[in-house]
Design a protein around this motif. Structure first.
Motif, PDB file in Angstrom:
ATOM      1  N   VAL A 128       0.839  -1.210   0.000  1.00  0.00           N
ATOM      2  CA  VAL A 128       0.000   0.000   0.000  1.00  0.00           C
ATOM      3  C   VAL A 128       0.868   1.252   0.000  1.00  0.00           C
ATOM      4  N   VAL A 129       1.895   1.253   0.844  1.00  0.00           N
ATOM      5  CA  VAL A 129       2.796   2.409   0.927  1.00  0.00           C
ATOM      6  C   VAL A 129       3.485   2.650  -0.414  1.00  0.00           C
ATOM      7  N   LEU A 130       4.026   1.594  -1.002  1.00  0.00           N
ATOM      8  CA  LEU A 130       4.703   1.734  -2.293  1.00  0.00           C
ATOM      9  C   LEU A 130       3.732   2.161  -3.382  1.00  0.00           C
ATOM     10  N   PHE A 131       2.484   1.691  -3.300  1.00  0.00           N
ATOM     11  CA  PHE A 131       1.473   2.067  -4.288  1.00  0.00           C
ATOM     12  C   PHE A 131       1.223   3.580  -4.263  1.00  0.00           C
ATOM     13  N   PHE A 132       1.062   4.144  -3.062  1.00  0.00           N
ATOM     14  CA  PHE A 132       0.791   5.580  -2.972  1.00  0.00           C
ATOM     15  C   PHE A 132       2.026   6.401  -3.335  1.00  0.00           C
ATOM     16  N   ILE A 133       3.200   5.905  -3.010  1.00  0.00           N
ATOM     17  CA  ILE A 133       4.420   6.597  -3.444  1.00  0.00           C
ATOM     18  C   ILE A 133       4.497   6.611  -4.965  1.00  0.00           C
ATOM     19  N   LEU A 134       4.149   5.487  -5.571  1.00  0.00           N
ATOM     20  CA  LEU A 134       4.226   5.358  -7.022  1.00  0.00           C
ATOM     21  C   LEU A 134       3.226   6.271  -7.716  1.00  0.00           C
ATOM     22  N   ILE A 135       1.983   6.279  -7.250  1.00  0.00           N
ATOM     23  CA  ILE A 135       0.986   7.127  -7.915  1.00  0.00           C
ATOM     24  C   ILE A 135       1.291   8.607  -7.701  1.00  0.00           C
ATOM     25  N   GLY A 136       1.925   8.930  -6.570  1.00  0.00           N
ATOM     26  CA  GLY A 136       2.315  10.312  -6.356  1.00  0.00           C
ATOM     27  C   GLY A 136       3.396  10.746  -7.328  1.00  0.00           C
ATOM     28  N   LEU A 137       4.373   9.871  -7.545  1.00  0.00           N
ATOM     29  CA  LEU A 137       5.460  10.193  -8.464  1.00  0.00           C
ATOM     30  C   LEU A 137       4.997  10.237  -9.912  1.00  0.00           C
ATOM     31  N   LEU A 138       4.063   9.353 -10.258  1.00  0.00           N
ATOM     32  CA  LEU A 138       3.614   9.231 -11.643  1.00  0.00           C
ATOM     33  C   LEU A 138       2.304   9.975 -11.919  1.00  0.00           C
ATOM     34  N   ALA A 139       1.906  10.839 -11.010  1.00  0.00           N
ATOM     35  CA  ALA A 139       0.627  11.547 -11.160  1.00  0.00           C
ATOM     36  C   ALA A 139       0.473  12.246 -12.511  1.00  0.00           C
ATOM     37  N   PRO A 140       1.493  12.946 -13.031  1.00  0.00           N
ATOM     38  CA  PRO A 140       1.315  13.612 -14.336  1.00  0.00           C
ATOM     39  C   PRO A 140       1.054  12.637 -15.479  1.00  0.00           C
ATOM     40  N   LEU A 141       1.560  11.399 -15.342  1.00  0.00           N
ATOM     41  CA  LEU A 141       1.376  10.413 -16.405  1.00  0.00           C
ATOM     42  C   LEU A 141       0.067   9.649 -16.274  1.00  0.00           C
ATOM     43  N   LEU A 142      -0.515   9.636 -15.071  1.00  0.00           N
ATOM     44  CA  LEU A 142      -1.710   8.835 -14.821  1.00  0.00           C
ATOM     45  C   LEU A 142      -2.995   9.642 -14.923  1.00  0.00           C
ATOM     46  N   THR A 143      -2.884  10.935 -15.065  1.00  0.00           N
ATOM     47  CA  THR A 143      -4.075  11.782 -15.099  1.00  0.00           C
ATOM     48  C   THR A 143      -4.206  12.472 -16.454  1.00  0.00           C
ATOM     49  N   SER A 144      -5.441  12.629 -16.873  1.00  0.00           N
ATOM     50  CA  SER A 144      -5.718  13.315 -18.143  1.00  0.00           C
ATOM     51  C   SER A 144      -6.342  14.681 -17.927  1.00  0.00           C
ATOM     52  N   HIS A 145      -6.597  15.036 -16.667  1.00  0.00           N
ATOM     53  CA  HIS A 145      -7.168  16.345 -16.335  1.00  0.00           C
ATOM     54  C   HIS A 145      -6.260  17.046 -15.337  1.00  0.00           C
ATOM     55  N   PRO A 146      -6.082  18.354 -15.442  1.00  0.00           N
ATOM     56  CA  PRO A 146      -5.268  19.090 -14.459  1.00  0.00           C
ATOM     57  C   PRO A 146      -5.972  19.114 -13.105  1.00  0.00           C
ATOM     58  N   PHE A 147      -5.173  19.031 -12.030  1.00  0.00           N
ATOM     59  CA  PHE A 147      -5.796  18.997 -10.696  1.00  0.00           C
ATOM     60  C   PHE A 147      -6.376  20.356 -10.301  1.00  0.00           C
ATOM     61  N   ASP A 148      -5.943  21.427 -10.975  1.00  0.00           N
ATOM     62  CA  ASP A 148      -6.435  22.765 -10.643  1.00  0.00           C
ATOM     63  C   ASP A 148      -7.260  23.374 -11.776  1.00  0.00           C
ATOM     64  N   GLY A 149      -7.778  22.514 -12.660  1.00  0.00           N
ATOM     65  CA  GLY A 149      -8.541  23.016 -13.798  1.00  0.00           C
ATOM     66  C   GLY A 149      -9.983  23.344 -13.436  1.00  0.00           C
ATOM     67  N   PHE A 150     -10.316  24.620 -13.334  1.00  0.00           N
ATOM     68  CA  PHE A 150     -11.682  25.047 -13.008  1.00  0.00           C
ATOM     69  C   PHE A 150     -12.567  24.934 -14.244  1.00  0.00           C
ATOM     70  N   ASN A 151     -13.767  24.371 -14.032  1.00  0.00           N
ATOM     71  CA  ASN A 151     -14.720  24.223 -15.129  1.00  0.00           C
ATOM     72  C   ASN A 151     -16.135  24.345 -14.577  1.00  0.00           C
ATOM     73  N   PRO A 152     -16.708  25.543 -14.586  1.00  0.00           N
ATOM     74  CA  PRO A 152     -18.046  25.755 -14.012  1.00  0.00           C
ATOM     75  C   PRO A 152     -19.125  24.891 -14.660  1.00  0.00           C
ATOM     76  N   GLU A 153     -18.892  24.395 -15.863  1.00  0.00           N
ATOM     77  CA  GLU A 153     -19.908  23.596 -16.544  1.00  0.00           C
ATOM     78  C   GLU A 153     -19.899  22.138 -16.094  1.00  0.00           C
ATOM     79  N   LYS A 154     -18.902  21.738 -15.298  1.00  0.00           N
ATOM     80  CA  LYS A 154     -18.788  20.339 -14.878  1.00  0.00           C
ATOM     81  C   LYS A 154     -18.717  20.215 -13.355  1.00  0.00           C
ATOM     82  N   THR A 155     -19.478  21.029 -12.663  1.00  0.00           N
ATOM     83  CA  THR A 155     -19.445  20.977 -11.209  1.00  0.00           C
ATOM     84  C   THR A 155     -20.269  19.799 -10.687  1.00  0.00           C
ATOM     85  N   LEU A 156     -19.721  19.112  -9.682  1.00  0.00           N
ATOM     86  CA  LEU A 156     -20.398  18.022  -8.957  1.00  0.00           C
ATOM     87  C   LEU A 156     -20.932  16.941  -9.894  1.00  0.00           C
ATOM     88  N   ILE A 157     -20.127  16.542 -10.859  1.00  0.00           N
ATOM     89  CA  ILE A 157     -20.494  15.440 -11.748  1.00  0.00           C
ATOM     90  C   ILE A 157     -20.147  14.119 -11.061  1.00  0.00           C
TER      91      ILE A 157
END
Length: 296
Positions: free
Chosen positions: A41-70
């Motif tokens: 579990v520890v290694l899994f969270f370390i890995l996803i933290g390091l590889l976050a830019p490669l594992l995500t297709s949306h920016p973590f700070d991308g505001f989009n008023p048209e997609k709230t609470l989906i």
């Protein structure tokens, strides 16, 4: 030259013995299923933290008023929050923050706590009295209240939260290393080192500290879980992560008003905190059993 050869041989045997102890501890650790699950579990969270830019297709700070609470769907696996930000991306980037605070706050606590504990346990007398009273005063306050007070003085921010968490945990490691020093310094090899004129600093860092570090490693592993919880608590109170930062505690605070209409906004950050803390605790418990000589 004969004495020097024996001394070198003795140091070589000591290093070989310590290496065998660590290898035996690793073998015992591998046999414990819960510890291995915790490590995974520890290694899994370390890995996803390091590889976050490669594992995500949306920016973590991308505001989009048209997609709230989906709700969770194929495009947004964990849904979106009240500002249209992808929760899955924020969870992955939040792993970086939580682990960063956990690891570095514990490292800071261990360094300062060990130095104070070594001085208190080895020199005793007035040094022990002053340092021990300092530990007692800090332990007299509830840790989270002391952390809140420190952050209130320094100002709300992630870095100041890290400093506060490191400070409040110093007595834990200081008292632990002090108790070990009081025991180890009475061993015959320490007396022999003093008899041949070895300096106190060499005795402390070459003999006493290496033979007292095992419980510190175990406590540090468990302490990371505690630090992550404390960071989440400070973030929830608005004293840690600031608006926009993808910290799990702050995500819980921002989403608590949507508990009934969008429960996924709280479910996933809370689940991430829970699983990470359980992982570190499981691994720490297994590490304690594996490195305990009584378990041999």
């Amino acid at each position: 030259m004969q004495y020097s050869a024996k001394a070198v041989a003795g140091r070589g045997e000591a290093k070989s013995f310590k290496r065998r102890l660590w290898l035996e501890g690793w073998k015992r650790l591998r046999k414990q299923r819960t510890a291995m699950i915790g490590l995974a579990v520890v290694l899994f969270f370390i890995l996803i933290g390091l590889l976050a830019p490669l594992l995500t297709s949306h920016p973590f700070d991308g505001f989009n008023p048209e997609k709230t609470l989906i709700p969770p769907n194929a495009d947004h696996w964990f849904g979106t929050d009240d500002q249209g930000r992808d929760i899955f991306s924020r969870i992955l980037y939040g792993a970086r923050i939580s682990l960063w605070i956990g690891f570095f706050s514990v490292i800071g606590s261990i360094i300062v706590g060990c130095l104070l504990g070594l001085v208190a346990g080895f020199y005793g007398k007035w040094a022990d009295s002053i340092i021990s009273r300092f530990f007692d005063v800090m332990l007299a306050f509830p840790s989270i209240l002391l952390a809140i007070a420190i952050v209130a003085i320094l100002g709300p921010s992630l870095f100041n939260a890290l400093i506060a968490i490191a400070i409040i945990n110093i007595p834990t490691y200081g008292r632990l290393i002090r108790s070990r020093v009081l025991s180890v310094k009475e061993e015959e090899y320490i007396m022999s080192a003093k008899a041949i004129g070895m300096s106190n600093s060499r005795i402390l860092f070459l003999h006493i500290l290496p033979n007292s570090i095992t419980p510190i490693i175990v406590q540090g592993t468990l302490g990371i879980a505690t630090a992550i919880l404390e960071a989440a608590a400070l973030g929830f109170l608005g004293l840690g992560a600031q608006p926009g930062e993808p910290e799990w505690g702050k995500m819980l605070a921002d989403s608590r008003q949507f508990l009934t209409v969008a429960p996924w906004t709280l479910l996933f950050p809370g689940f991430a905190i829970m699983v990470t803390v359980i992982g570190f605790n499981m691994f720490g418990d297994g590490l304690r059993d594996a490195l305990d000589p009584k378990m041999k």
